[in-house]
Design a protein around this motif. Structure first.
Motif, PDB file in Angstrom:
ATOM      1  N   ARG A  28       0.862  -1.255  -0.185  1.00 35.69           N
ATOM      2  CA  ARG A  28       0.130  -0.044  -0.548  1.00 35.69           C
ATOM      3  C   ARG A  28       1.053   1.186  -0.061  1.00 35.69           C
ATOM      4  O   ARG A  28       0.509   2.251  -0.591  1.00 35.69           O
ATOM      5  CB  ARG A  28      -0.959   0.205   1.100  1.00 35.69           C
ATOM      6  N   ARG A  29       1.997   1.505   0.902  1.00 29.81           N
ATOM      7  CA  ARG A  29       2.643   2.503   0.882  1.00 29.81           C
ATOM      8  C   ARG A  29       3.156   2.426  -0.530  1.00 29.81           C
ATOM      9  O   ARG A  29       3.559   3.965  -1.174  1.00 29.81           O
ATOM     10  CB  ARG A  29       3.975   2.000   1.975  1.00 29.81           C
ATOM     11  N   MET A  30       3.493   1.401  -1.012  1.00 25.69           N
ATOM     12  CA  MET A  30       4.571   1.789  -2.563  1.00 25.69           C
ATOM     13  C   MET A  30       3.606   1.838  -3.697  1.00 25.69           C
ATOM     14  O   MET A  30       3.438   2.500  -4.559  1.00 25.69           O
ATOM     15  CB  MET A  30       4.803   0.888  -2.140  1.00 25.69           C
ATOM     16  N   LEU A  31       2.009   1.576  -3.004  1.00 27.32           N
ATOM     17  CA  LEU A  31       1.062   1.824  -4.674  1.00 27.32           C
ATOM     18  C   LEU A  31       0.987   3.909  -3.912  1.00 27.32           C
ATOM     19  O   LEU A  31       0.523   4.291  -5.130  1.00 27.32           O
ATOM     20  CB  LEU A  31      -0.125   1.816  -4.146  1.00 27.32           C
ATOM     21  N   GLY A  32       1.208   4.894  -3.025  1.00 28.30           N
ATOM     22  CA  GLY A  32       1.421   5.998  -3.396  1.00 28.30           C
ATOM     23  C   GLY A  32       0.773   6.319  -1.636  1.00 28.30           C
ATOM     24  O   GLY A  32       0.517   7.269  -1.586  1.00 28.30           O
ATOM     25  N   TYR A  33       0.091   5.225  -0.903  1.00 22.48           N
ATOM     26  CA  TYR A  33      -0.670   5.574   0.153  1.00 22.48           C
ATOM     27  C   TYR A  33       0.257   5.643   1.420  1.00 22.48           C
ATOM     28  O   TYR A  33       0.971   5.429   2.217  1.00 22.48           O
ATOM     29  CB  TYR A  33      -1.103   4.608   0.686  1.00 22.48           C
ATOM     30  N   SER A  34       1.572   7.256   0.987  1.00 28.54           N
ATOM     31  CA  SER A  34       2.857   7.156   2.226  1.00 28.54           C
ATOM     32  C   SER A  34       3.026   8.766   1.186  1.00 28.54           C
ATOM     33  O   SER A  34       2.266   9.809   1.007  1.00 28.54           O
ATOM     34  CB  SER A  34       3.956   5.867   1.574  1.00 28.54           C
ATOM     35  N   ILE A  35       3.720   8.895   2.385  1.00 26.54           N
ATOM     36  CA  ILE A  35       4.694  10.478   2.226  1.00 26.54           C
ATOM     37  C   ILE A  35       5.947  10.276   2.308  1.00 26.54           C
ATOM     38  O   ILE A  35       6.700   9.443   3.034  1.00 26.54           O
ATOM     39  CB  ILE A  35       4.582  11.188   4.038  1.00 26.54           C
ATOM     40  N   HIS A  36       6.681  10.721   1.302  1.00 28.62           N
ATOM     41  CA  HIS A  36       8.012  10.955   0.755  1.00 28.62           C
ATOM     42  C   HIS A  36       8.596  13.002   1.535  1.00 28.62           C
ATOM     43  O   HIS A  36       7.900  13.749   1.611  1.00 28.62           O
ATOM     44  CB  HIS A  36       8.229  11.592   0.071  1.00 28.62           C
ATOM     45  N   SER A  37       9.160  12.439   3.046  1.00 27.36           N
ATOM     46  CA  SER A  37       9.427  13.240   4.027  1.00 27.36           C
ATOM     47  C   SER A  37       9.641  14.529   3.657  1.00 27.36           C
ATOM     48  O   SER A  37      11.142  14.047   2.425  1.00 27.36           O
ATOM     49  CB  SER A  37      10.687  13.117   4.806  1.00 27.36           C
ATOM     50  N   PRO A  38       9.123  16.213   3.370  1.00 26.75           N
ATOM     51  CA  PRO A  38       8.651  15.837   4.564  1.00 26.75           C
ATOM     52  C   PRO A  38       7.480  16.010   4.305  1.00 26.75           C
ATOM     53  O   PRO A  38       6.622  15.697   5.460  1.00 26.75           O
ATOM     54  CB  PRO A  38       8.558  17.992   5.218  1.00 26.75           C
ATOM     55  N   ASP A  39       6.679  16.306   3.515  1.00 29.43           N
ATOM     56  CA  ASP A  39       5.138  16.789   2.876  1.00 29.43           C
ATOM     57  C   ASP A  39       4.794  16.328   1.711  1.00 29.43           C
ATOM     58  O   ASP A  39       3.540  16.552   1.486  1.00 29.43           O
ATOM     59  CB  ASP A  39       4.876  17.571   3.598  1.00 29.43           C
ATOM     60  N   THR A  40       5.337  15.394   0.870  1.00 28.19           N
ATOM     61  CA  THR A  40       5.762  15.301  -0.527  1.00 28.19           C
ATOM     62  C   THR A  40       3.958  14.252  -0.552  1.00 28.19           C
ATOM     63  O   THR A  40       4.317  13.290  -0.083  1.00 28.19           O
ATOM     64  CB  THR A  40       6.787  14.987  -1.399  1.00 28.19           C
ATOM     65  N   GLY A  41       3.069  14.379  -0.983  1.00 28.88           N
ATOM     66  CA  GLY A  41       1.932  13.118  -1.444  1.00 28.88           C
ATOM     67  C   GLY A  41       0.990  13.492  -0.722  1.00 28.88           C
ATOM     68  O   GLY A  41      -0.342  12.773  -0.148  1.00 28.88           O
ATOM     69  N   LEU A  42       0.955  14.577   0.961  1.00 33.18           N
ATOM     70  CA  LEU A  42      -0.496  14.742   1.491  1.00 33.18           C
ATOM     71  C   LEU A  42      -1.718  14.570   0.738  1.00 33.18           C
ATOM     72  O   LEU A  42      -1.874  15.275  -0.162  1.00 33.18           O
ATOM     73  CB  LEU A  42      -0.332  16.626   2.282  1.00 33.18           C
ATOM     74  N   VAL A  43      -2.812  14.068   1.614  1.00 35.22           N
ATOM     75  CA  VAL A  43      -4.644  14.747   0.850  1.00 35.22           C
ATOM     76  C   VAL A  43      -4.655  15.778   1.910  1.00 35.22           C
ATOM     77  O   VAL A  43      -5.511  14.644   3.098  1.00 35.22           O
ATOM     78  CB  VAL A  43      -5.285  13.037   1.224  1.00 35.22           C
ATOM     79  N   ASP A  44      -5.180  16.484   1.919  1.00 32.99           N
ATOM     80  CA  ASP A  44      -6.089  17.389   2.818  1.00 32.99           C
ATOM     81  C   ASP A  44      -4.914  17.699   4.148  1.00 32.99           C
ATOM     82  O   ASP A  44      -6.168  18.011   4.716  1.00 32.99           O
ATOM     83  CB  ASP A  44      -7.265  17.219   3.177  1.00 32.99           C
ATOM     84  N   GLY A  45      -3.959  17.859   4.097  1.00 39.46           N
ATOM     85  CA  GLY A  45      -2.989  18.108   4.652  1.00 39.46           C
ATOM     86  C   GLY A  45      -2.632  16.917   5.865  1.00 39.46           C
ATOM     87  O   GLY A  45      -2.029  16.931   6.711  1.00 39.46           O
ATOM     88  N   MET A  46      -2.765  15.806   5.212  1.00 37.85           N
ATOM     89  CA  MET A  46      -2.651  14.398   6.533  1.00 37.85           C
ATOM     90  C   MET A  46      -2.401  13.516   5.223  1.00 37.85           C
ATOM     91  O   MET A  46      -2.406  13.609   3.760  1.00 37.85           O
ATOM     92  CB  MET A  46      -4.625  14.115   6.872  1.00 37.85           C
ATOM     93  N   HIS A  47      -2.666  12.613   6.305  1.00 37.50           N
ATOM     94  CA  HIS A  47      -1.595  11.855   5.527  1.00 37.50           C
ATOM     95  C   HIS A  47      -2.040  10.148   4.546  1.00 37.50           C
ATOM     96  O   HIS A  47      -3.213  10.535   5.496  1.00 37.50           O
ATOM     97  CB  HIS A  47      -0.793  10.170   6.820  1.00 37.50           C
ATOM     98  N   PRO A  48      -2.133  10.171   3.402  1.00 36.09           N
ATOM     99  CA  PRO A  48      -2.318   9.548   2.459  1.00 36.09           C
ATOM    100  C   PRO A  48      -3.434   8.138   3.300  1.00 36.09           C
ATOM    101  O   PRO A  48      -4.223   7.164   2.606  1.00 36.09           O
ATOM    102  CB  PRO A  48      -2.048   9.485   0.874  1.00 36.09           C
ATOM    103  N   HIS A  49      -3.233   7.324   3.744  1.00 40.18           N
ATOM    104  CA  HIS A  49      -3.241   6.353   4.958  1.00 40.18           C
ATOM    105  C   HIS A  49      -4.442   6.361   5.262  1.00 40.18           C
ATOM    106  O   HIS A  49      -5.136   5.541   5.108  1.00 40.18           O
ATOM    107  CB  HIS A  49      -1.780   5.528   5.222  1.00 40.18           C
ATOM    108  N   ARG A  50      -4.745   7.152   5.661  1.00 42.81           N
ATOM    109  CA  ARG A  50      -6.032   7.558   6.573  1.00 42.81           C
ATOM    110  C   ARG A  50      -7.110   6.533   5.663  1.00 42.81           C
ATOM    111  O   ARG A  50      -8.362   6.914   5.881  1.00 42.81           O
ATOM    112  CB  ARG A  50      -6.327   8.523   6.949  1.00 42.81           C
ATOM    113  N   LEU A  51      -6.865   7.263   4.128  1.00 38.72           N
ATOM    114  CA  LEU A  51      -7.503   7.312   3.026  1.00 38.72           C
ATOM    115  C   LEU A  51      -8.170   5.969   3.275  1.00 38.72           C
ATOM    116  O   LEU A  51      -9.825   5.573   2.821  1.00 38.72           O
ATOM    117  CB  LEU A  51      -7.610   7.153   1.785  1.00 38.72           C
ATOM    118  N   LEU A  52      -7.491   4.657   4.088  1.00 45.43           N
ATOM    119  CA  LEU A  52      -7.564   2.953   3.759  1.00 45.43           C
ATOM    120  C   LEU A  52      -8.556   2.437   4.767  1.00 45.43           C
ATOM    121  O   LEU A  52      -9.012   1.479   5.610  1.00 45.43           O
ATOM    122  CB  LEU A  52      -6.627   2.248   4.066  1.00 45.43           C
ATOM    123  N   THR A  53      -8.535   3.361   6.072  1.00 47.86           N
ATOM    124  CA  THR A  53      -9.148   3.161   7.218  1.00 47.86           C
ATOM    125  C   THR A  53     -10.570   3.574   7.445  1.00 47.86           C
ATOM    126  O   THR A  53     -11.416   4.259   6.662  1.00 47.86           O
ATOM    127  CB  THR A  53      -8.805   3.990   8.161  1.00 47.86           C
TER     128      THR A  53
END
Length: 249
Positions: A224-249
């Motif tokens: 899942r992280r490799m699909l893009g549900y992850s962050i490249h530090s410090p903030d590349t890949g955010l969704v609405d200012g939050m970690h994209p992994h929350r979309l899977l919860t």
């Protein structure tokens, strides 16, 4: 030597070979039975010859792999492969493309190229991607130019070296290594290729759009992280200012 020490030694030897030649064949990762099972499950998904305008009519492919099958999930985060890629790419690197291809009799030569060509950065440079080619059938051949991953603007001018990875093996190819596919005159061969890239690059496939969240929930957390549900530090890949992994919860 302890199990941990043996693993470290094996990884160190593999990394040395990769840095020296730009490619590495890892044998006996899949059993003959596993290769047969994969072929049986993937064959019905192959798009008929001639359907792809970008490829030879002698080549068949599976599109939307993760959307259509769970058969290859275990290859994406295989424990013998990822420890090597971990040492080549930055943390939270991405799965750039997942490709299943059957090359049939009569397929022409695919001329030399390297996987990083579409990234417009001058050579020489470190690779921005790594390909993991899983071989299922005997007779698979890849032509490589060992050491060419260190070349600048030079192109191959001499015959390359043929690699014949056996069924059940995984061949790693650095994204800057020149390689080609010779013309196919024998029986068709089926292979699976997972391409990984640096986390700050655009991937070849938009995996956060397809296969979608329902499929992503079925995959391992690493995938899942490799699909893009992850962050490249410090903030590349955010969704609405939050970690994209929350979309899977």
């Amino acid at each position: 030597m302890s199990g941990v020490g043996e693993l470290r030694g094996r990884v160190a030897g593999a990394m040395s070979a990769l840095h020296q030649d730009g490619h590495l064949v890892l044998c006996d990762l899949l059993t003959p039975a596993a290769c047969r099972d994969l072929r049986a499950e993937l064959a019905p998904l192959l798009v008929p010859e001639g359907r792809d305008p970008f490829c030879s009519r002698h080549v068949r492919r599976v599109y939307g792999v993760l959307h259509n099958t769970r058969a290859v999930d275990a290859l994406i985060d295989h424990p013998r492969v990822l420890p090597l890629i971990d040492r080549l790419l930055l943390p939270n690197y991405l799965l750039s493309q997942l490709e299943i291809v059957e090359v049939g009799v009569g397929a022409p030569l695919r001329p030399p190229g390297y996987d990083d060509q579409h990234y417009p950065l001058p050579r020489p440079r470190p690779p921005l991607s790594v390909a993991a080619l899983w071989t299922l059938d005997p007779g698979t051949v890849v032509t490589v130019w060992p050491g060419s991953h260190r070349w600048s603007a030079r192109r191959p001018t001499s015959p390359g070296t043929p690699l014949t990875p056996p069924p059940g093996s995984c061949t790693l190819l650095l994204g800057t290594l020149w390689h080609a596919r010779p013309a196919r005159s024998s029986a068709p061969c089926l292979s699976i290729t997972a391409r990984y890239c640096e986390p700050w690059l655009r991937t070849r496939e938009a995996f956060t759009l397809s296969p979608g969240r329902e499929v992503a929930r079925q995959l391992s957390s690493r995938t899942r992280r490799m699909l893009g549900y992850s962050i490249h530090s410090p903030d590349t890949g955010l969704v609405d200012g939050m970690h994209p992994h929350r979309l899977l919860t």
